[in-house]
Motif scaffolding. Structure first.
Motif, PDB file in Angstrom:
ATOM      1  N   SER A  67      15.216 -53.413 -22.377  1.00 52.87           N
ATOM      2  CA  SER A  67      14.471 -52.163 -22.290  1.00 52.87           C
ATOM      3  C   SER A  67      13.085 -52.315 -22.899  1.00 52.87           C
ATOM      4  CB  SER A  67      15.230 -51.048 -23.008  1.00 52.87           C
ATOM      5  OG  SER A  67      15.458 -51.399 -24.358  1.00 52.87           O
ATOM      6  N   GLU A  68      12.171 -51.480 -22.444  1.00 51.80           N
ATOM      7  CA  GLU A  68      10.793 -51.525 -22.947  1.00 51.80           C
ATOM      8  C   GLU A  68      10.748 -51.271 -24.446  1.00 51.80           C
ATOM      9  OE1 GLU A  68       6.458 -49.367 -22.034  1.00 51.80           O
ATOM     10  OE2 GLU A  68       8.314 -48.614 -21.128  1.00 51.80           O
ATOM     11  N   PHE A  69      11.599 -50.364 -24.922  1.00 51.35           N
ATOM     12  CA  PHE A  69      11.670 -50.039 -26.353  1.00 51.35           C
ATOM     13  C   PHE A  69      13.084 -50.312 -26.869  1.00 51.35           C
ATOM     14  CE2 PHE A  69       8.433 -47.222 -24.510  1.00 51.35           C
ATOM     15  CZ  PHE A  69       7.343 -47.569 -25.279  1.00 51.35           C
ATOM     16  N   ARG A  70      13.162 -50.733 -28.130  1.00 50.48           N
ATOM     17  CA  ARG A  70      14.465 -50.955 -28.755  1.00 50.48           C
ATOM     18  C   ARG A  70      15.194 -49.626 -28.896  1.00 50.48           C
ATOM     19  NH1 ARG A  70      14.961 -54.877 -33.077  1.00 50.48           N
ATOM     20  NH2 ARG A  70      15.203 -53.070 -34.438  1.00 50.48           N
ATOM     21  N   PRO A  71      16.426 -49.512 -28.412  1.00 48.80           N
ATOM     22  CA  PRO A  71      17.128 -48.226 -28.455  1.00 48.80           C
ATOM     23  C   PRO A  71      17.433 -47.740 -29.862  1.00 48.80           C
ATOM     24  CG  PRO A  71      18.589 -49.986 -27.711  1.00 48.80           C
ATOM     25  CD  PRO A  71      17.213 -50.552 -27.734  1.00 48.80           C
TER      26      PRO A  71
END
Length: 242
Positions: A67-71
């Motif tokens: 993912s583009e950002f860490r969840p």
């Protein structure tokens, strides 16, 4: 002294030497002074979900999705590029990246427009056996320090990894003055973050030079602060067995 007493004395001396060899820090031993192999670069993800494929081909099997950002904290996720595939006109079409997560050591291919890869001049080299860390900027060795590594059974994993998060410890003071999460994973999956291996300072500098951690690389707060002021997210970390 002859006979059995002499043999017993020799055995005791040999045992004492062996024990001392285990306990004495080995950071004084020689390590390579040659610069590490350069990487292509590092950077962030440009798409909501990055498909990592087994080959530089859109029809190749997807082996991971990033993912583009860490969840867990919504920080930008970085990737480390170690290879390229160029098109007929010389334009980079694919990057070969290291894949974070278990098992350690995986690589895969991503489309070049889907990541923002930039050159990475910094590298960190960890010598697990001699318990030394080096900081390189391109071909220049700029720092050398003593470290502690994973204990037997939870050895620090070898391989090529990179810095995924930088932070100043607040609730966990034993991490010292500064800490770096990496893309490597230890043998302990129940460890914080699922077993993420970190490079961090320490409140117990007397243990540096020994194999005592759960897989993390401990360093002096001086070393941690030096790295804090220089190495960015995406910095390659090479962990060698020697």
């Amino acid at each position: 002294m002859t006979g059995q007493p002499a043999r017993l004395l020799k055995l005791l001396i040999a045992t004492a030497v062996f024990v001392v060899a285990l306990l004495v820090p080995t950071s004084g031993l020689a390590v390579s002074q040659s610069p590490p192999k350069a990487v292509i670069g590092a950077g962030t993800i440009n798409v909501p979900m990055l498909a990592v494929r087994s080959a530089p081909n859109k029809s190749a099997r997807v082996i991971a999705r990033l993912s583009e950002f860490r969840p867990q904290d919504y920080r930008a996720r970085y990737v480390l590029a170690v290879g390229v595939k160029k098109g007929k006109k010389g334009k980079t079409e694919w990057y070969k990246i290291t894949v974070p997560g278990r098992p350690n050591g995986r690589t895969g291919w991503v489309q070049a427009p889907h990541v923002a890869v930039k050159p990475m001049p910094w590298q960190v080299v960890v010598y697990r056996g001699t318990r030394v860390v080096q900081v390189w900027k391109k071909n220049e060795l700029v720092y050398t320090g003593k470290i502690a590594v994973g204990a037997p059974g939870t050895e620090t994993p070898t391989g090529l990894y990179y810095v995924t998060v930088r932070f100043k410890p607040v609730k966990v003071p034993f991490l010292g003055s500064f800490a770096f999460e990496t893309s490597a994973y230890s043998k302990l999956s129940e460890w914080p973050g699922g077993g993420v291996v970190g490079l961090h300072g320490t409140t117990a500098p007397h243990l540096l030079g020994q194999a005592v951690s759960h897989g993390c690389v401990r360093m002096s707060n001086e070393t941690a602060n030096f790295m804090r002021d220089r190495i960015p997210l995406g910095t390659p970390i090479r962990i060698l067995a020697s």
